[in-house]
Design a protein around this motif. Structure first.
Motif, PDB file in Angstrom:
ATOM      1  N   LYS C  90       0.839  -1.210   0.000  1.00  0.00           N
ATOM      2  CA  LYS C  90       0.000   0.000   0.000  1.00  0.00           C
ATOM      3  C   LYS C  90       0.871   1.257   0.000  1.00  0.00           C
ATOM      4  N   ALA C  91       1.936   1.219   0.795  1.00  0.00           N
ATOM      5  CA  ALA C  91       2.813   2.394   0.879  1.00  0.00           C
ATOM      6  C   ALA C  91       3.521   2.645  -0.454  1.00  0.00           C
ATOM      7  N   PHE C  92       3.918   1.583  -1.140  1.00  0.00           N
ATOM      8  CA  PHE C  92       4.566   1.766  -2.449  1.00  0.00           C
ATOM      9  C   PHE C  92       3.602   2.444  -3.428  1.00  0.00           C
ATOM     10  N   ASP C 123      16.739   7.228   8.460  1.00  0.00           N
ATOM     11  CA  ASP C 123      16.882   7.338   7.004  1.00  0.00           C
ATOM     12  C   ASP C 123      18.088   6.558   6.496  1.00  0.00           C
ATOM     13  N   ILE C 124      19.209   6.702   7.181  1.00  0.00           N
ATOM     14  CA  ILE C 124      20.419   6.042   6.692  1.00  0.00           C
ATOM     15  C   ILE C 124      20.298   4.527   6.849  1.00  0.00           C
ATOM     16  N   GLU C 125      19.631   4.098   7.890  1.00  0.00           N
ATOM     17  CA  GLU C 125      19.421   2.648   8.050  1.00  0.00           C
ATOM     18  C   GLU C 125      18.528   2.099   6.937  1.00  0.00           C
ATOM     19  N   VAL C 126      17.505   2.860   6.599  1.00  0.00           N
ATOM     20  CA  VAL C 126      16.630   2.429   5.492  1.00  0.00           C
ATOM     21  C   VAL C 126      17.463   2.275   4.227  1.00  0.00           C
ATOM     22  N   LYS C 127      18.315   3.268   3.980  1.00  0.00           N
ATOM     23  CA  LYS C 127      19.141   3.207   2.766  1.00  0.00           C
ATOM     24  C   LYS C 127      20.098   2.020   2.803  1.00  0.00           C
ATOM     25  N   GLU C 128      20.717   1.801   3.941  1.00  0.00           N
ATOM     26  CA  GLU C 128      21.649   0.662   4.041  1.00  0.00           C
ATOM     27  C   GLU C 128      20.927  -0.658   3.789  1.00  0.00           C
ATOM     28  N   GLU C 129      19.722  -0.761   4.298  1.00  0.00           N
ATOM     29  CA  GLU C 129      18.977  -2.014   4.143  1.00  0.00           C
ATOM     30  C   GLU C 129      18.503  -2.228   2.703  1.00  0.00           C
ATOM     31  N   LYS C 145      10.585   6.935   0.817  1.00  0.00           N
ATOM     32  CA  LYS C 145       9.370   7.428   1.488  1.00  0.00           C
ATOM     33  C   LYS C 145       8.414   6.278   1.793  1.00  0.00           C
ATOM     34  N   ALA C 146       8.250   5.402   0.816  1.00  0.00           N
ATOM     35  CA  ALA C 146       7.298   4.301   0.986  1.00  0.00           C
ATOM     36  C   ALA C 146       7.762   3.365   2.106  1.00  0.00           C
ATOM     37  N   LYS C 149       7.216   4.974   5.364  1.00  0.00           N
ATOM     38  CA  LYS C 149       5.791   4.970   5.698  1.00  0.00           C
ATOM     39  C   LYS C 149       5.363   3.585   6.196  1.00  0.00           C
ATOM     40  N   SER C 150       5.888   2.563   5.566  1.00  0.00           N
ATOM     41  CA  SER C 150       5.485   1.221   5.989  1.00  0.00           C
ATOM     42  C   SER C 150       6.056   0.859   7.352  1.00  0.00           C
ATOM     43  N   LEU C 151       7.058   1.624   7.795  1.00  0.00           N
ATOM     44  CA  LEU C 151       7.639   1.368   9.120  1.00  0.00           C
ATOM     45  C   LEU C 151       7.075   2.304  10.192  1.00  0.00           C
ATOM     46  N   GLU C 152       6.181   3.203   9.780  1.00  0.00           N
ATOM     47  CA  GLU C 152       5.575   4.115  10.754  1.00  0.00           C
ATOM     48  C   GLU C 152       4.854   3.299  11.814  1.00  0.00           C
TER      49      GLU C 152
END
Lengths: 294, 775, 163
Positions: C90-92, C123-129, C145-146, C149-152
């Motif tokens: 949904k977030a995508f 943010d940086i962790e999201v990018k690393e993952e 962003k997606a 959002k899915s980790l909110e």
């Protein structure tokens, strides 16, 4: 589809060693992230494989009563990144492991595979070299312990003898206790890349701000990962300051045997050795305690 | 009727199919009895095929056919994705055969096999014995232009594939009278599209003896014609189907696989054959972006007025012409709209070499020209001690500017506002000052700001034909089917087309079903997705078709309600009275009656074509802040903003997505991406995603952007080009920022650390410390 | 050489006879016709072939089919439950993270693994993952962003209803 003629999954170290003894042509596949690419490129085909992914003991990371750290050959880079034992005792290994590929590759690729491939760009090699790592190689005829430094013969070729299986990587207490360390991977990209140069440095500092010991290893600065003995011999007993560190950087080049390649020129690599050795050493000094840089 | 659909950030129509894995791309289809095709590629850059021995390969069990130049049609054809030219003098250069008897680059297509599976096909390739006579490999334009150089194409008589240029005014006299003349030389690298989906197609002969090719293409209708030409068959016997496409960027605006794939199925009695390139093949065996060397000479007045410019450009098109010289002609014709020069002399040459084939790639010649021109302007600004922004503001064109060569006019222009907004976003004036002070303090990390601008056309007119078709069918329930020949390749065109149809017809977006698959048997004629043309050119056709359907609905409503049609309007899927807004009947009621009313039955459709003889000019700018590590040559993007005048934005979220992707592609172009070849053999050195440096997520900064929404009077909804333009200006802006940070003018991209190191060293920036001590 | 494997794909038990040289990617696409999983490079660089193996995101192009024996595989087709899209899917859609869609299944799979860990990331962790995936269309902006959002609401220890 890879051209694999035969595949046997070994359930134990003994079984793997027996399979190798039966037929030394058999090839060990660990994480597969390098080997399968070689097969795709046609460098290898019609192979007989022994899989060792299900041998859980080979994945252990532990410390014995003499404080010798043992890293199982099948520990993945993510295992190293996540291991508290690694983070607390040999953080340079976690730092180096984190620079490998991306998350999916780190989940599969193993430290043993990384070493046995013999690539000059292996990110685990410089870090393990400054840790004076020894390799435990098992065969039917018994255990052979080999210093990592002597394991590398030439690009893509290591001293893995017929019938031998790398089972553990050992690091002694005197090679990590009270050291600060740092690994810098210089690559075009921040992920999914090979090093143009890898620099690993560990150091020990006397409370008085005097270098006790410095170890430097380089990846992609020669046909194999290498130690910089000339530079290492210089600092013991000398004060920790910019000009000494600059001199160590300059001396590190004397051990490098860089060449021109598509990825970087010899001149640029040597320049980077000078610069990045200093940066890594400063970081290592910070981490060794007592000295603050930047 | 303003329903708010135009301009809204509505989700993509295909997003659901794509997040669930249901969206099927060409490679996702598996037919019963499907065979595998593979290509034997030349290991040599330039060699004549003396003999091909195929018997061993043919004898291998599982091999169904082996193809060589001796047993496939030998027609010479052009591959570029352009409309057919009725004037034979103006068509694309025809220099390609399905398989070749002369290898012209490492990777050229010598033979092919069709086999039951991939392994068998791969084994069979190894059994084909080819005897070559080696020829001198021409691996640079200099080598190819050298007197006495062998010819890449004997029958063409020269290694120059094209040299037409243009001029404006009397450049010699303007140059003579100018206060200043500035000269610079620039070079851009060869890059590759790297769509995530590799080129793939499959082909079979159907029950009516027609050749059906399902292909990952941007240009199905053009592909049909070219396959017909290549095979020497009537075009109507060819049917091209385009399912979902995993990115194109111009690389699939060319006919790379389809003729050979057709020959493969013909060789096996029409059984389906899949031809799927590996990444390694895709990167050298399809198309690349031209590397160009440019010499610029510009006359400037004391006041900083640009008076005249001479551009001498040599473009490396590789082994076959493909889009060839059209790329240089297009690139050279579009910067005129940006700055007001009294005189221009544009002298491009497009040269054959023994390297992979360059073709169309996002912004088609403009990235190369803009890199040179915008870098050159910053060099001039520094020499004249003028702020680079001021230099540009002094020289921008305005609405009413007429291209002296074509008469095409600027009718909307927001470039000044774009630049003002960009300055504000990056805090230009304040940072320029503070960086200067900080950089002088001598840290090895230097900050700098740079900017660059561009102008770009929408579609190809007047160079090319711009025809587009749209067909709308009103369903029984009041919803519509929208068929277009324009292709969704990821950019979001289907979604904006649905918005357009909904807006014009007065129905909600959910009532527009876009037929996403193009099938040349069914879809209206449209030349395809390229030149940022579809929202503009196809949009015109959709507006016309939707207007026609709407009028027919209102006319039908008049017939059944006796209310005059011109009192009526459609809003929110209801027929309403224009003045009061009161609802007369739902569109669905009209729709149902239009099918089944026993007296008046006449199901409502529209099937129109639109030939657009106009071209709207888009504008924009990039502002960027970089940090340069002098010691390592690494360049870090701290902040980057693109600001665009693309007229009215139809779908803000999708528009932002286009800018994000285009900027990211330009970051690679500026800093890391380049296809490299061995300088003796011409063998590719990095045709894979490990060694070719696409930016990863960790290399990509936050990409800032904004739109200055002008209203383009010729645009169907006030809109103009957006798909390609955002990739034009980032590279020169980054280069200019590095120049600002370091004072070193680097005139080649990509600026990889190696190149930056060499330039910084030559400029003396590395002196004074850290020198290697000799033994 | 033929090997028999037993494994679970999207909750369904499967028994297959495969060639020892077959990759999991080939098995998923060519035998099971789960074509949402894509091949973009075949060498583990692009991430388009990513699937979950026992909950971990893995490149299926560098994973031998024989290794899948006894494992639980989830492909992009297995994420929606009873026709209801997952939070990540949904977030995508809502964040505009999809363009050509070819890299999308891989990103969605890795993002699903992150989401199932149940805690938020910087943010940086999201990018690393996500660094093991290439995208050529989006410049990664809306994908980040997606995923965020899915980790909110996925902060450690909050509990409660995360709808």
């Amino acid at each position: 589809m890879y051209l694999i003629d035969d595949y046997i999954e070994a359930d134990s170290v003994d079984e793997a060693v027996n399979l190798l003894a039966d037929n030394p042509e058999r090839l060990i596949i660990a994480g597969g992230t390098d080997l399968l690419i070689k097969m795709r490129d046609g460098i290898l085909e019609n192979v007989q494989m022994v899989g060792i992914r299900r041998i859980e003991p080979l994945r252990k990371i532990e410390k014995d009563e003499q404080n010798v750290i043992s890293i199982g050959a099948m520990a993945t880079f993510n295992d190293l990144v996540r291991s508290e034992l690694v983070q607390n005792n040999i953080p340079i290994m976690a730092e180096a492991a984190m620079t490998v590929g991306g998350p999916q590759i780190r989940e599969m690729a193993t430290v043993g595979g990384n070493l046995c491939n013999g690539m000059p760009s292996a990110d685990s090699a410089p870090a393990l070299l400054v840790l004076n790592a020894r390799l435990k190689l098992l065969s039917k005829s018994g255990v052979r312990l080999a210093p990592l430094q002597e394991f590398y013969l030439r690009p893509g070729k290591v001293d893995l003898r017929p019938g031998e299986l790398l089972t553990e990587i050992l690091i002694s207490k005197e090679d990590y206790l009270n050291f600060g360390g740092c690994y810098i991977k210089f690559a075009p990209r921040k992920a999914m890349d090979l090093a143009i140069l890898g620099v690993a440095v560990t150091c020990r500092i006397r409370v008085t701000g005097i270098f006790d010991l410095v170890r430097i290893a380089l990846g992609v600065a020669g046909p194999t990962p290498l130690r910089c003995e000339i530079a290492e011999n210089f600092p013991p007993g000398k004060p920790v300051n910019d000009s000494i560190i600059a001199e160590i950087g300059r001396l590190a080049v004397k051990s490098s045997r860089a060449r021109d390649s598509q990825r970087a020129s010899k001149e640029f690599r040597e320049h980077l050795v000078v610069e990045l050795t200093q940066r890594a050493l400063k970081s290592a000094c910070n981490r060794a305690g007592g000295i603050s840089y930047d | 009727m303003a329903s708010g659909i135009i301009g809204a950030s509505l989700p993509r129509l295909d997003a659901m199919a794509k997040v669930t894995g249901k969206a099927k791309y060409t490679g996702d289809y598996f037919l019963a009895d499907m065979l595998v095709g593979k290509i034997l590629r030349s290991p040599y850059a330039h060699a004549r095929v003396i003999n091909i021995e195929t018997s061993e390969a043919e004898a291998l069990p599982g091999v169904e056919a082996v193809l060589t130049h001796e047993n496939v049609p030998g027609n010479i054809y052009a591959t570029a994705g352009h409309p057919h030219s009725l004037d034979p003098e103006r068509g694309d250069v025809a220099d390609k055969t399905i398989l070749t008897s002369k290898a012209r680059f490492v990777g050229d297509e010598i033979a092919a096999v069709v086999a039951v599976d991939e392994i068998t096909a791969a084994r069979a390739l190894k059994l084909i014995k080819v005897e070559y006579e080696m020829l001198e490999a021409l691996l640079s334009t200099e080598a190819a232009l050298r007197e006495g150089a062998p010819l890449v194409h004997d029958e063409r008589g020269s290694n120059i594939a094209g040299s037409a240029g243009y001029h404006v005014g009397d450049i010699d006299s303007v140059m003579q009278q100018a206060d200043f003349i500035f000269s610079d030389e620039f070079e851009t690298g060869i890059v590759q599209h790297c769509a995530l989906e590799n080129h793939v197609s499959y082909a079979y002969i159907d029950e009516d003896e027609r050749i059906v090719i399902v292909s990952s293409t941007q240009i199905p209708h053009i592909a049909r014609r070219i396959v017909g030409q290549a095979l020497g068959l009537p075009w109507g016997r060819i049917r091209i189907i385009k399912p979902y496409v995993g990115g194109g960027f111009g690389g699939k605006q060319d006919v790379c696989l389809e003729p050979l794939n057709a020959a493969m199925t013909m060789a096996v009695g029409g059984r389906p054959v899949k031809l799927e390139l590996t990444r390694e093949e895709y990167m050298i065996g399809t198309r690349t972006r031209h590397s160009v060397k440019l010499k610029l000479k510009t006359a400037v007045s004391n006041e900083g007025k640009l008076l005249a410019i001479q551009v001498d450009a040599v473009s490396n098109t590789g082994a076959y012409a493909s889009h060839g010289h059209s790329v240089m002609l297009a690139g050279g014709s579009k910067f005129k709209y940006l700055y007001n020069f009294d005189a221009i002399r544009y002298m491009p040459r497009t040269v054959y070499t023994n390297l992979p084939v360059a073709g169309a790639m996002r912004a088609y010649g403009s990235p190369q020209i803009a890199f040179a021109l915008e870098s050159h302007l910053d060099n001039i600004a520094v020499k004249l001690d003028i702020d680079p922004v001021e230099l540009r503001l002094k020289n921008f064109n305005r609405v009413g500017y007429k291209d002296p060569n074509t008469g095409n006019q600027i009718l909307s222009c927001g470039v000044r506002e774009c630049v003002e907004r960009g300055k504000e976003l990056i805090d230009w004036d304040k940072k320029r000052q503070s960086f200067k002070e900080k950089n002088e303090r001598g840290s090895h990390k230097k900050r700098g700001l740079g900017m660059a601008c561009f102008s770009y056309g929408t579609g190809t007119y007047p160079a090319g034909l711009e025809v587009a078709g749209a067909r709308i069918i009103l369903n029984q329930d009041g919803s519509v089917q929208l068929q277009i020949g324009a292709t969704e390749i990821g950019q979001g065109s289907d979604t904006v087309f649905a918005q357009m149809a909904a807006e014009t017809m007065g129905i909600p977006m959910g009532m527009v079903n876009v037929v996403s698959t193009q099938d040349t048997d069914i879809s209206p004629f449209d030349t395809g997705s390229y030149a940022s043309r579809q929202t503009y050119i196809t949009g015109m056709a959709i507006r016309k078709a939707a207007g026609e359907v709407k009028n027919k609905i209102l006319e039908f409503a008049r017939r059944i309600s006796d209310l005059p049609a011109d009192c009526l309007e459609i809003a929110d899927a209801n027929i309403i009275l224009k003045d009061s807004g009161s609802i007369i009947m739902p569109v669905a009621a009209v729709a149902l009656q239009s099918y089944y009313d026993r007296q008046n039955s006449e199901p409502i459709t529209a099937d129109i074509s639109n030939n657009a003889r106009v071209n709207a000019i888009s504008f924009g700018t990039t502002f960027v802040e970089v940090e340069v590590d002098i010691k390592t040559g690494q360049i870090e993007i701290i902040e980057i903003f693109n600001v665009h005048d693309s007229g009215k934005i139809i779908n803000r979220q999708l528009a932002e997505g286009q800018v994000h992707g285009a900027v990211s592609m330009a970051l690679g172009y500026a800093l890391s991406e380049e296809l490299l070849f061995d300088n003796k053999t011409g063998k590719p050195l990095n045709n894979n995603l490990l060694d070719y440096k696409l930016p990863t997520i960790l290399d990509t900064p936050v990409i800032g952007l904004d739109f200055i929404e002008t209203f383009e009077p010729t645009g169907p909804y006030g809109n103009k080009a957006l798909g390609e333009p955002p990739t034009i200006s980032p590279a020169p802006a980054i280069r200019n920022a590095v120049f600002d940070a370091t004072g070193v003018a680097i005139n080649r991209i990509p600026i990889r650390p190696q190149l930056a190191f060499e330039k910084f060293k030559a400029a003396g920036l590395l002196e004074g410390g850290d020198q290697v001590v000799p033994d | 050489m033929i090997k028999k494997i037993n494994f679970t794909v999207n909750g369904k038990k499967r028994e297959l006879e495969i060639n020892a040289g077959e990759t999991l990617l080939e098995i998923i696409r060519k035998r099971l016709h789960l074509t949402g999983t894509k091949e973009g490079c075949g060498v583990g660089e692009c991430g388009a072939c990513t699937v979950l193996i026992d909950g971990t995101a893995i490149n299926s192009c560098l994973y031998l089919g024989v290794w899948a024996d006894g494992r639980e595989i989830v492909t992009v087709e297995g994420l929606a439950k009873d026709g209801e899209l997952s939070k990540v899917q949904k977030a995508f859609i809502s964040e505009g993270a999809v363009q050509c869609g070819f890299c999308t299944p891989g990103f969605v799979i890795t993002a699903s693994a992150l989401q199932s860990r149940g805690h938020s990331l910087t943010d940086i962790e999201v990018k690393e993952e996500l660094a093991g995936h290439f995208c050529r269309c989006t410049g990664y902006q809306n994908i980040i962003k997606a995923v965020k959002k899915s980790l909110e609401n996925e902060t450690a220890g909050t509990g409660g209803d995360h709808t």
